[in-house]
Design an enzyme around this catalytic site. Structure first.
Site, PDB file in Angstrom:
ATOM      1  CG  HIS A   1       8.966 -29.418  -0.791  1.00 59.42           C
ATOM      2  ND1 HIS A   1       9.629 -30.560  -1.183  1.00 59.42           N
ATOM      3  CD2 HIS A   1       9.675 -28.901   0.241  1.00 59.42           C
ATOM      4  CE1 HIS A   1      10.682 -30.735  -0.406  1.00 59.42           C
ATOM      5  NE2 HIS A   1      10.738 -29.735   0.470  1.00 59.42           N
TER       6      HIS A   1
ATOM      7  CE  LYS B   1     -12.672   1.079   0.992  1.00 65.58           C
ATOM      8  NZ  LYS B   1     -12.122   2.101   1.867  1.00 65.58           N
TER       9      LYS B   1
ATOM     10  CD  GLU C   1      -3.272  -0.504   2.099  1.00 64.98           C
ATOM     11  OE1 GLU C   1      -3.000   0.196   3.093  1.00 64.98           O
ATOM     12  OE2 GLU C   1      -4.376  -1.044   1.938  1.00 64.98           O
TER      13      GLU C   1
END
Ligand code: PA5
Length: 443
Positions: A306, A420, A285
């Site tokens: 792995h 949003k 951010e």
């Protein structure tokens, strides 16, 4: 004196005076408050400004919640969630849930997702336990925690009535603004303040992190002491050659400029997985904007050798790796001798698992460096509050320096708003009529 060590000798970067000067300038900007986003620099001197009274108030509130509840549901998202989650995971027994005597209270999390099944299962799981909640939102308007809080608040009020609910709900939010602040005032909830000048992802050492941690039984004084030691060790007055946060910021910026676009934070201790999640938010951010920024990724080793090991060793050469190395384990387990030795492992007889883990770490480091993945190592002596406190502040300080070196404003997050707007339009939120029409036409 800080406990953390930083080894950049396998990064391929030779730090020169120009880089040091740039990092020093960035650190000075953080301290002078003259850089971009300077209204969000409250975290820089935060550790040393936390008073004994503040700690005592947090501990007193934590004691009340501990007395009342067997499970404390901590509601928040992003910076209002990841710090507490990371430190609780790091400090807790990995098999707490199997222990006959659970930690009392157990801290669980909600509001960091909108999953119906998660929420249902949470309500089911706490059915037979006494509960309380800490609701955390700086803005007081974030959708995910607000939805979770509606549900948990209703459950608490149903069980205990409104008056007792006000003893079991604690709000951590802005001093004056936001729906949560208004609700907390109206309902008389105990409230802690998130300072205006501390952004969410830098707020772990405010009540946002400290209250849930104190509830979980973590020594928050020692955590803050660790952060204070690192604050001291990375001040603008400290010679930049000695400033570990500046060194880390320099190396990652140099590697980025040389085409290494992805930083993998690796650890050989599963308990540190959420420290990496917290770190990802901090750096992602802060730096990922204006079409720039290192992509922060993480692996837990040796497990991910792995799964991701192949890519790291031989995939696209745009990676570098930073390892959080833990020098000492708390416990001792040695490999037993086996008479038959069918697995051929008797050469390890008597060796501690930590010794084998360390050899895996060193072997992997050299293999990755040979494969074109530059490496840095951050060593902490052991996983305890003091070292974790140092580590948190180290990463915060390095993030501020690194962001300024990159030319970003590390303290805003304009991109977080885009989803949003779409979500509200799709959910027909009043005021979003035009956006609703437009977005639905695209489906
Ligand atoms: O770092 C940030 O500012 C964000 O990640 C916020 O912490 C997150 O969006 C939650 O915001 P709030 O605490 O306002 O609910």
């Amino acid at each position: 004196m800080s406990l953390i060590k930083l080894d950049i000798s396998k990064s391929g970067v030779t730090v020169n005076s120009e880089m040091l000067a740039k990092a020093q300038q960035a650190n000075e900007l953080l301290h002078s408050g003259k850089g971009a986003g300077n209204d969000f620099l409250g975290w820089v001197n935060l550790p040393s400004s936390i008073s004994a009274e503040e700690i005592a108030a947090i501990e007193a509130q934590a004691a009340k919640l501990r007395e009342k509840a067997e499970v404390v549901i901590c509601i928040g998202i992003g910076g209002s969630y990841l710090g507490a989650k990371a430190v609780i995971e790091a400090m807790s027994n990995s098999f707490e849930f199997l222990h006959r005597k659970h930690a009392n209270p157990t801290v669980v999390f909600a509001g960091e997702n909108i999953s119906e099944d998660y929420t249902f299962e949470l309500l089911e799981a706490v059915k037979d336990y006494s509960i309380a909640t800490i609701v955390i939102s700086k803005s007081g308007t974030t959708t995910e925690p607000a939805i979770a809080f509606r549900i948990i608040k209703a459950e608490i009020e149903k069980r205990y009535g409104k008056a007792e609910a006000a003893e079991r709900i604690v709000a951590i939010t802005d001093q004056a603004r936001g729906a949560l602040k208004t609700l907390a005032t109206n309902e008389g909830y105990p409230t802690f303040v998130i300072p205006d000048n501390v952004g969410g992802r830098f707020s772990v050492l405010t009540p946002v992190g400290l209250l849930p941690l104190a509830v979980a039984g973590i020594d928050i004084k020692a955590l803050v002491e660790g952060a204070q030691a690192m604050e001291e060790a990375t001040k603008a007055e400290v010679a930049v050659e000695q400033n570990l946060a500046a060194q880390y910021a320099i190396v990652r910026n140099e590697l980025y400029a040389a085409g290494k676009k992805i930083e993998i934070l690796a650890s050989y201790e599963p308990k540190l997985q959420y420290i990496a999640e917290w770190w990802k938010q901090l750096y992602g951010e802060s730096e990922g904007k204006d079409g720039l920024g290192i992509f922060p990724a993480s692996v837990t080793l040796t497990a991910d050798l792995h799964s991701m090991g192949q890519y790291i060793q031989e995939g696209e050469r745009t990676l570098f790796e930073t390892v959080i190395s833990v020098a000492n384990s708390k416990h001792t387990i040695k490999v037993e001798n086996d008479e038959q030795n069918l697995d051929g492992l008797n050469f390890l007889t008597g060796k501690r698992l930590s010794e084998i883990n360390k050899m895996a770490e060193l072997g992997v480091q050299l293999a990755h460096v040979d494969g074109g993945v530059p490496n840095m190592r951050i060593e902490i002596p052991q996983i305890d509050e003091k070292a974790i406190g140092e580590l948190l502040y180290f990463f915060e300080k390095a993030c501020g320096i690194s962001g300024y070196m990159l030319g970003a404003n590390p303290f805003n997050q304009p991109g977080v708003e885009a989803y949003k707007k779409n979500m509200f339009a799709l959910l027909d939120k009043p005021g979003y009529e035009e956006e609703s029409k437009a977005i639905k036409a695209r489906l």
